[in-house]
Motif scaffolding. Sequence first.
Motif, PDB file in Angstrom:
ATOM      1  N   LYS A 117      -4.087  -9.828   0.690  1.00  0.00           N
ATOM      2  CA  LYS A 117      -2.663 -10.020   0.397  1.00  0.00           C
ATOM      3  C   LYS A 117      -2.099  -8.845  -0.400  1.00  0.00           C
ATOM      4  O   LYS A 117      -0.914  -8.545  -0.312  1.00  0.00           O
ATOM      5  CB  LYS A 117      -2.438 -11.315  -0.381  1.00  0.00           C
ATOM      6  N   LYS A 118      -2.956  -8.210  -1.192  1.00  0.00           N
ATOM      7  CA  LYS A 118      -2.497  -7.080  -2.007  1.00  0.00           C
ATOM      8  C   LYS A 118      -2.342  -5.809  -1.182  1.00  0.00           C
ATOM      9  O   LYS A 118      -1.697  -4.868  -1.617  1.00  0.00           O
ATOM     10  CB  LYS A 118      -3.474  -6.843  -3.162  1.00  0.00           C
ATOM     11  N   ILE A 119      -2.977  -5.780  -0.012  1.00  0.00           N
ATOM     12  CA  ILE A 119      -2.845  -4.624   0.874  1.00  0.00           C
ATOM     13  C   ILE A 119      -1.603  -4.859   1.709  1.00  0.00           C
ATOM     14  O   ILE A 119      -1.582  -5.747   2.560  1.00  0.00           O
ATOM     15  CB  ILE A 119      -4.084  -4.473   1.773  1.00  0.00           C
ATOM     16  N   ARG A 120      -0.571  -4.090   1.453  1.00  0.00           N
ATOM     17  CA  ARG A 120       0.687  -4.396   2.107  1.00  0.00           C
ATOM     18  C   ARG A 120       0.746  -3.841   3.523  1.00  0.00           C
ATOM     19  O   ARG A 120       0.180  -2.801   3.822  1.00  0.00           O
ATOM     20  CB  ARG A 120       1.873  -3.901   1.289  1.00  0.00           C
ATOM     21  N   THR A 121       1.424  -4.580   4.352  1.00  0.00           N
ATOM     22  CA  THR A 121       1.704  -4.102   5.700  1.00  0.00           C
ATOM     23  C   THR A 121       3.125  -3.559   5.665  1.00  0.00           C
ATOM     24  O   THR A 121       3.750  -3.526   4.621  1.00  0.00           O
ATOM     25  CB  THR A 121       1.602  -5.255   6.720  1.00  0.00           C
ATOM     26  N   GLY A 122       3.663  -3.155   6.778  1.00  0.00           N
ATOM     27  CA  GLY A 122       5.010  -2.605   6.795  1.00  0.00           C
ATOM     28  C   GLY A 122       6.077  -3.663   6.597  1.00  0.00           C
ATOM     29  O   GLY A 122       7.217  -3.349   6.299  1.00  0.00           O
ATOM     30  N   ARG A 123       5.697  -4.938   6.749  1.00  0.00           N
ATOM     31  CA  ARG A 123       6.679  -6.012   6.644  1.00  0.00           C
ATOM     32  C   ARG A 123       6.755  -6.561   5.225  1.00  0.00           C
ATOM     33  O   ARG A 123       5.775  -6.548   4.491  1.00  0.00           O
ATOM     34  CB  ARG A 123       6.303  -7.155   7.595  1.00  0.00           C
ATOM     35  N   ALA A 124       7.920  -7.068   4.881  1.00  0.00           N
ATOM     36  CA  ALA A 124       8.108  -7.685   3.572  1.00  0.00           C
ATOM     37  C   ALA A 124       7.545  -9.102   3.605  1.00  0.00           C
ATOM     38  O   ALA A 124       7.808  -9.863   4.528  1.00  0.00           O
ATOM     39  CB  ALA A 124       9.593  -7.726   3.223  1.00  0.00           C
ATOM     40  N   HIS A 125       6.748  -9.444   2.608  1.00  0.00           N
ATOM     41  CA  HIS A 125       6.211 -10.797   2.487  1.00  0.00           C
ATOM     42  C   HIS A 125       6.048 -11.099   1.005  1.00  0.00           C
ATOM     43  O   HIS A 125       5.507 -10.282   0.265  1.00  0.00           O
ATOM     44  CB  HIS A 125       4.865 -10.900   3.211  1.00  0.00           C
ATOM     45  N   PRO A 126       6.496 -12.265   0.539  1.00  0.00           N
ATOM     46  CA  PRO A 126       6.433 -12.582  -0.895  1.00  0.00           C
ATOM     47  C   PRO A 126       5.025 -12.513  -1.491  1.00  0.00           C
ATOM     48  O   PRO A 126       4.865 -12.237  -2.673  1.00  0.00           O
ATOM     49  CB  PRO A 126       6.983 -14.009  -0.977  1.00  0.00           C
ATOM     50  N   SER A 127       3.982 -12.744  -0.696  1.00  0.00           N
ATOM     51  CA  SER A 127       2.625 -12.741  -1.240  1.00  0.00           C
ATOM     52  C   SER A 127       2.203 -11.359  -1.739  1.00  0.00           C
ATOM     53  O   SER A 127       1.243 -11.243  -2.501  1.00  0.00           O
ATOM     54  CB  SER A 127       1.630 -13.234  -0.195  1.00  0.00           C
TER      55      SER A 127
END
Length: 185
Positions: free
Chosen positions: A25-35
Amino acid sequence: MINEILKDAEDRMSKAVSAVESAFKKIRTGRAHPSILDSVKVNYYGSETPLSQVANITVEDARTLGISPWENNLVPEIEKAIMKSDLGLNPATNGNLIRIPMPALTEETRKNYFKQAKNEAENGRISIRNIRRDANGSLKDLVKEKEISEDDDRRGQDQVQKITDKYVALVEERLAAKEKDLMEI
């Protein structure tokens, strides 16, 4: 006794999979996500409080998170906490609303995030194998103390291996899903 060892091993292995999931969850993808902001802690009246407990986090669009604090005096504290986190995000304040634009990922950044995800998955697999080793060691101790037979030990080890395979497969599944998320443009 064997059932207790198996149950303990399964509980610990499920926690290892949960740890891998929270690391992903800490590794972000290009999309916004609250987690993505789950690890951010805000100084709230002297104590470190998770951001989700002091503000409402929403997804405004595919690349923007919106944070509306429950108290106006928290806006600077939330900004500071997001800047201090190692997420590489830059909040923009508009009155009481904090917007966090998600920068687009470059190919190199995606590959680095995927390497990081593979590393987290490997750590999860290692901890699952360590739990297997502990369970097998406990079974061997029971054989030495003559509390179970060698046949029971072999059956117990087979069951431990089946549980191990199941949880390693879960880690692989999570890694494949994370890779798909990261490589999606």
